[in-house]
Motif scaffolding. Structure first.
Motif, PDB file in Angstrom:
ATOM      1  N   SER A  44     -23.911   9.419  29.678  1.00 53.77           N
ATOM      2  CA  SER A  44     -24.684  10.495  29.059  1.00 53.77           C
ATOM      3  C   SER A  44     -26.165  10.221  29.286  1.00 53.77           C
ATOM      4  O   SER A  44     -26.581   9.072  29.453  1.00 53.77           O
ATOM      5  N   PHE A  45     -26.957  11.299  29.284  1.00 60.17           N
ATOM      6  CA  PHE A  45     -28.377  11.187  29.616  1.00 60.17           C
ATOM      7  C   PHE A  45     -29.217  12.020  28.655  1.00 60.17           C
ATOM      8  O   PHE A  45     -28.741  12.977  28.053  1.00 60.17           O
ATOM      9  N   ASP A  46     -30.498  11.638  28.549  1.00 53.23           N
ATOM     10  CA  ASP A  46     -31.416  12.341  27.659  1.00 53.23           C
ATOM     11  C   ASP A  46     -32.206  13.422  28.382  1.00 53.23           C
ATOM     12  O   ASP A  46     -32.720  14.345  27.749  1.00 53.23           O
ATOM     13  N   LEU A  47     -32.305  13.328  29.703  1.00 54.49           N
ATOM     14  CA  LEU A  47     -33.082  14.290  30.490  1.00 54.49           C
ATOM     15  C   LEU A  47     -32.595  14.251  31.934  1.00 54.49           C
ATOM     16  O   LEU A  47     -32.132  13.205  32.408  1.00 54.49           O
ATOM     17  N   VAL A  48     -32.712  15.380  32.633  1.00 52.57           N
ATOM     18  CA  VAL A  48     -32.293  15.466  34.033  1.00 52.57           C
ATOM     19  C   VAL A  48     -33.457  15.939  34.893  1.00 52.57           C
ATOM     20  O   VAL A  48     -34.115  16.929  34.565  1.00 52.57           O
ATOM     21  N   LEU A  49     -33.727  15.214  35.989  1.00 56.24           N
ATOM     22  CA  LEU A  49     -34.662  15.660  37.022  1.00 56.24           C
ATOM     23  C   LEU A  49     -33.829  16.209  38.164  1.00 56.24           C
ATOM     24  O   LEU A  49     -32.918  15.527  38.652  1.00 56.24           O
ATOM     25  N   LEU A  50     -34.134  17.425  38.601  1.00 58.23           N
ATOM     26  CA  LEU A  50     -33.247  18.123  39.539  1.00 58.23           C
ATOM     27  C   LEU A  50     -34.004  18.661  40.741  1.00 58.23           C
ATOM     28  O   LEU A  50     -34.957  19.430  40.594  1.00 58.23           O
ATOM     29  N   ASP A  51     -33.566  18.273  41.936  1.00 57.09           N
ATOM     30  CA  ASP A  51     -34.138  18.798  43.182  1.00 57.09           C
ATOM     31  C   ASP A  51     -33.533  20.172  43.465  1.00 57.09           C
ATOM     32  O   ASP A  51     -32.414  20.480  43.042  1.00 57.09           O
ATOM     33  N   TRP A  52     -34.273  20.995  44.184  1.00 58.27           N
ATOM     34  CA  TRP A  52     -33.807  22.355  44.473  1.00 58.27           C
ATOM     35  C   TRP A  52     -32.654  22.362  45.470  1.00 58.27           C
ATOM     36  O   TRP A  52     -31.696  23.121  45.336  1.00 58.27           O
ATOM     37  N   VAL A  53     -32.750  21.504  46.484  1.00 58.53           N
ATOM     38  CA  VAL A  53     -31.740  21.496  47.552  1.00 58.53           C
ATOM     39  C   VAL A  53     -30.976  20.178  47.524  1.00 58.53           C
ATOM     40  O   VAL A  53     -31.561  19.105  47.654  1.00 58.53           O
ATOM     41  N   LEU A  54     -29.664  20.272  47.354  1.00 63.29           N
ATOM     42  CA  LEU A  54     -28.783  19.110  47.405  1.00 63.29           C
ATOM     43  C   LEU A  54     -27.762  19.327  48.510  1.00 63.29           C
ATOM     44  O   LEU A  54     -27.475  20.475  48.875  1.00 63.29           O
ATOM     45  N   PRO A  55     -27.200  18.262  49.066  1.00 62.27           N
ATOM     46  CA  PRO A  55     -26.266  18.412  50.194  1.00 62.27           C
ATOM     47  C   PRO A  55     -25.041  19.263  49.874  1.00 62.27           C
ATOM     48  O   PRO A  55     -24.499  19.932  50.754  1.00 62.27           O
ATOM     49  N   ASP A  56     -24.607  19.248  48.619  1.00 62.11           N
ATOM     50  CA  ASP A  56     -23.366  19.937  48.267  1.00 62.11           C
ATOM     51  C   ASP A  56     -23.544  21.064  47.256  1.00 62.11           C
ATOM     52  O   ASP A  56     -22.560  21.597  46.741  1.00 62.11           O
ATOM     53  N   ASN A  57     -24.799  21.454  46.990  1.00 61.47           N
ATOM     54  CA  ASN A  57     -25.014  22.560  46.063  1.00 61.47           C
ATOM     55  C   ASN A  57     -26.493  22.890  46.017  1.00 61.47           C
ATOM     56  O   ASN A  57     -27.320  22.171  46.587  1.00 61.47           O
ATOM     57  N   SER A  58     -26.830  23.978  45.333  1.00 60.53           N
ATOM     58  CA  SER A  58     -28.239  24.339  45.172  1.00 60.53           C
ATOM     59  C   SER A  58     -28.687  24.017  43.755  1.00 60.53           C
ATOM     60  O   SER A  58     -27.886  24.029  42.815  1.00 60.53           O
ATOM     61  N   GLY A  59     -29.972  23.720  43.603  1.00 63.18           N
ATOM     62  CA  GLY A  59     -30.515  23.385  42.295  1.00 63.18           C
ATOM     63  C   GLY A  59     -30.223  24.424  41.231  1.00 63.18           C
ATOM     64  O   GLY A  59     -29.751  24.080  40.139  1.00 63.18           O
ATOM     65  N   PRO A  60     -30.493  25.714  41.494  1.00 65.87           N
ATOM     66  CA  PRO A  60     -30.223  26.730  40.475  1.00 65.87           C
ATOM     67  C   PRO A  60     -28.754  26.785  40.048  1.00 65.87           C
ATOM     68  O   PRO A  60     -28.455  26.972  38.858  1.00 65.87           O
ATOM     69  N   LYS A  61     -27.831  26.604  40.992  1.00 63.13           N
ATOM     70  CA  LYS A  61     -26.413  26.613  40.637  1.00 63.13           C
ATOM     71  C   LYS A  61     -26.047  25.392  39.801  1.00 63.13           C
ATOM     72  O   LYS A  61     -25.254  25.482  38.850  1.00 63.13           O
ATOM     73  N   VAL A  62     -26.631  24.239  40.157  1.00 64.32           N
ATOM     74  CA  VAL A  62     -26.400  23.035  39.364  1.00 64.32           C
ATOM     75  C   VAL A  62     -26.967  23.234  37.961  1.00 64.32           C
ATOM     76  O   VAL A  62     -26.365  22.849  36.963  1.00 64.32           O
ATOM     77  N   VAL A  74     -29.600  19.475  27.098  1.00 64.23           N
ATOM     78  CA  VAL A  74     -30.374  18.394  27.692  1.00 64.23           C
ATOM     79  C   VAL A  74     -31.536  18.999  28.476  1.00 64.23           C
ATOM     80  O   VAL A  74     -31.327  19.916  29.282  1.00 64.23           O
ATOM     81  N   PRO A  75     -32.770  18.539  28.269  1.00 63.27           N
ATOM     82  CA  PRO A  75     -33.894  19.105  29.018  1.00 63.27           C
ATOM     83  C   PRO A  75     -33.780  18.825  30.514  1.00 63.27           C
ATOM     84  O   PRO A  75     -33.339  17.741  30.915  1.00 63.27           O
ATOM     85  N   VAL A  76     -34.163  19.805  31.325  1.00 57.67           N
ATOM     86  CA  VAL A  76     -34.087  19.682  32.782  1.00 57.67           C
ATOM     87  C   VAL A  76     -35.440  20.023  33.395  1.00 57.67           C
ATOM     88  O   VAL A  76     -36.034  21.055  33.083  1.00 57.67           O
ATOM     89  N   LEU A  77     -35.906  19.147  34.279  1.00 57.33           N
ATOM     90  CA  LEU A  77     -37.160  19.349  35.001  1.00 57.33           C
ATOM     91  C   LEU A  77     -36.851  19.518  36.475  1.00 57.33           C
ATOM     92  O   LEU A  77     -36.294  18.624  37.105  1.00 57.33           O
ATOM     93  N   PHE A  78     -37.176  20.709  37.028  1.00 60.58           N
ATOM     94  CA  PHE A  78     -37.002  20.950  38.455  1.00 60.58           C
ATOM     95  C   PHE A  78     -38.125  20.281  39.228  1.00 60.58           C
ATOM     96  O   PHE A  78     -39.298  20.358  38.838  1.00 60.58           O
ATOM     97  N   ILE A  79     -37.762  19.628  40.344  1.00 61.07           N
ATOM     98  CA  ILE A  79     -38.763  19.052  41.235  1.00 61.07           C
ATOM     99  C   ILE A  79     -38.436  19.538  42.642  1.00 61.07           C
ATOM    100  O   ILE A  79     -37.350  19.275  43.164  1.00 61.07           O
TER     101      ILE A  79
END
Length: 247
Positions: A44-62, A74-79
């Protein structure tokens, strides 16, 4: 705090981890959505940093999956390197809490992460005495006041109780609990954590008839939740089912 970093660029991922761990956060890196998804079975995590482009999915879908699957917000910060307004709007509409554009500046990253954590966990900057779910926490004396009665606890018991109440309703993995209460590198016997959980449950009367339920989550960790008079609450098994269906 425990931060998950979803970033497939190893150099970028390690840089983010180094910056955040330099200010005492604990970071876990994932290069694919699949590995992050799998990690949620045991962690489990307190916060997620998320890239827009991932090899197996897109940031918005994730982002959408996180909001639909993890019932605790959980708070999420897009990078990302995307700068168009429509991309920023898409990320925020998908449920992101904030948005940063590469190249990342160290000071800004730390400030934004800490701001998100303060917003999501306001008790982190609370005064010496503060209230969570009707209990008064006194960090200076490692005690809790319940129904006007002062509950004296050891430091570890107090730290454990505070962690559980800060994450009320959220399943916490054993590794999350261990790191927060005993430290990252401690060789902790399994029974030690279970014994402390039992003591906290007993001292604070965390029973359904008193409005709380502290239970083990099989193969994962523990969860403290508030329940109604009928003992009804959200079931983590439903979340695990969603994880399995999405895997």
């Amino acid at each position: 705090m425990r931060i998950a970093i979803l970033e497939d660029d190893l150099t970028q991922s390690e840089m983010l981890k180094w910056v955040l761990e330099s200010v005492n956060h604990k970071c876990y890196t994932f290069a694919t959505f699949k590995t992050f998804q799998t990690a949620l079975y045991r962690d489990s995590f307190d916060l997620v940093l998320l890239d827009w482009v991932l090899p197996d999915n897109s940031g918005p879908k994730v982002m959408q999956w996180i909001r639909e699957t993890m019932h605790i917000k959980v708070p999420v910060l897009f990078i990302t390197s995307k700068t168009d307004e429509e991309n920023i709007v898409e990320a925020l509409n998908a449920g992101a809490d904030d948005y940063m554009i590469k190249p990342i500046r160290r000071g800004e990253l730390v400030a934004r992460v800490n701001a998100l954590l303060r917003r999501a966990y306001p008790e982190l900057t609370a005064p010496e005495v503060f209230d969570i779910a009707g209990l008064e926490f006194h960090p200076k004396f490692s005690t809790i006041v319940r129904h006007t009665n002062r509950v004296v606890m050891t430091q570890k018991e107090f730290d454990l109780a505070l962690l559980l109440f800060r994450n009320l309703g959220k399943p916490l993995s054993r590794s999350h609990i261990q790191e927060a209460v005993w430290g990252r590198d401690t060789d902790l016997p399994s029974r030690t954590m279970d014994t402390h959980i039992s003591r906290v449950r007993s001292k604070l009367s965390l029973k359904p008839e008193d409005g709380f339920r502290l239970t083990p989550v099989y193969g994962f960790g523990y969860k403290l939740e508030q329940v109604d008079a009928d003992g009804k609450s959200k079931d983590f098994n439903a979340i695990r089912k969603q994880l399995e269906q999405g895997a």
